[in-house]
Design an enzyme around this catalytic site. Structure first.
Site: not given
Ligand code: ASP
Length: 319
Positions: A186, A237
């Site tokens: 991410t 994340t």
């Protein structure tokens, strides 16, 4: 016109990134990508651009880079499809925009930005979000644009286990040394601009082997993404469900606003206490209104980089 020293930080995901199996060439590829992207955002901020523009630029460059799990190179769902999520928030106005569960928008963060600018809604999902992006003239692609072979193999490895894992865990579930294109994550960015304004942006393909329709923390304002000029800008994340349950990004800001915590104390409490208490793994990047930075994680590594003023950027992977 204020003249605050601008700050930018970016991440490319946190997770099981084994120092033992990361080759020098592979690590260098990540450092180079992170460095060139943070340099581009730093240059924009130094020209006086807004934190919102700088974070969106950094995230769209990260989306375009197949090393990371966002845009091109996104992970697969259980059904071998892609569903992308993204969000952006302006700390100056608390304006926010997000999209979830899309598979035709080339750069999801641009769609999130368009939702923010449109102002009518904060979060659009699925076909409605794609229709909105089309109406706003954003570049559309076939879902296969997001696919990479490494990601497909990652799904095949994980699917048999019945688990839903972050990109880095999926990449690590192999006994052979990791190929550089198997270790993705991410992406996100936070910035403080010369006007003293904060912004945060996050974009992701989500988690490998996730159920179709699953939405993670990244596009949820307050969970994976938050920015408020009075406190901090945060992009997260990790295992999204846990970040949603502790309202991770907002909790960092709330600890500062209500409890007078420093940025460092607030991120430490969330990343090292609240998240592990419910089995949450991952990390976050955050910058406060004074330009303090925190890049915190409870995993082996987090791809990250930051730059302050005209100083040379710093990139890092492991603790
Ligand atoms: N937080 C993301 C999600 O749950 C995954 C990640 O950060 O790797 O969708």
């Amino acid at each position: 016109m204020k003249n605050v020293t601008p700050v930018i930080a970016i991440h490319g995901g946190a997770g099981t990134i084994s120092a033992a199996t990361t080759g020098a060439a592979q690590a260098q590829a990540y450092h180079d990508a992170l460095r060139s992207i943070v340099l581009a955002a730093q240059a924009l901020l130094r020209k006086g651009a807004s934190a919102l523009d700088a974070t969106c630029l950094a995230v769209e460059l990260l989306e375009d880079c197949p090393l990371f799990n966002a845009g091109h190179g996104s992970v697969f769902t259980h059904e071998e499809t892609h569903e992308l999520d993204a969000a952006v928030m302006d700390g100056a106005t608390l304006a926010a925009g997000a999209i979830a569960g899309v598979c035709h928008i080339r750069r999801p963060v641009r769609a999130a930005r368009a939702v923010l600018e449109d102002g009518a809604h904060v979060l659009l999902a699925g076909p409605g979000a794609e229709a909105f992006a089309r109406e706003h003239g954003l570049e559309m692609v076939e879902p296969s644009y997001f696919s990479t072979e490494a990601r497909r193999q990652q799904l095949y490895r994980v699917r048999g286990t019945g688990r839903v894992v972050t990109d880095h865990e999926g990449a690590a579930m192999t006994t052979t040394p990791l190929d550089e294109d198997k270790k993705l994550g991410t992406v996100g960015a936070v910035a403080l601009d010369m006007q003293g304004h904060l912004a945060a942006a996050t974009s992701t393909g989500g988690m490998t082997n996730k159920r179709v329709g699953r939405i993670g923390d990244s596009p949820l304002i307050g969970a994976g993404t938050y920015a408020d000029d009075r406190t901090a800008a945060v992009s997260c994340t990790g295992s999204g469900e846990m970040f949603i349950r502790v309202a991770a990004a907002y909790d960092v800001c709330a600890r500062m606003a209500y409890g007078g915590a420093t940025l460092e104390a607030a991120t430490h409490a969330v990343v090292q206490q609240s998240l592990p208490a419910i089995g949450g793994t991952g990390g976050l990047i955050a910058v406060d209104r004074h330009g303090n930075l925190s890049l915190a994680f409870n995993t082996e590594g987090m791809y990250r980089a930051h730059a302050r003023g005209d100083e040379s950027p710093v990139t890092a992977i492991f603790a």
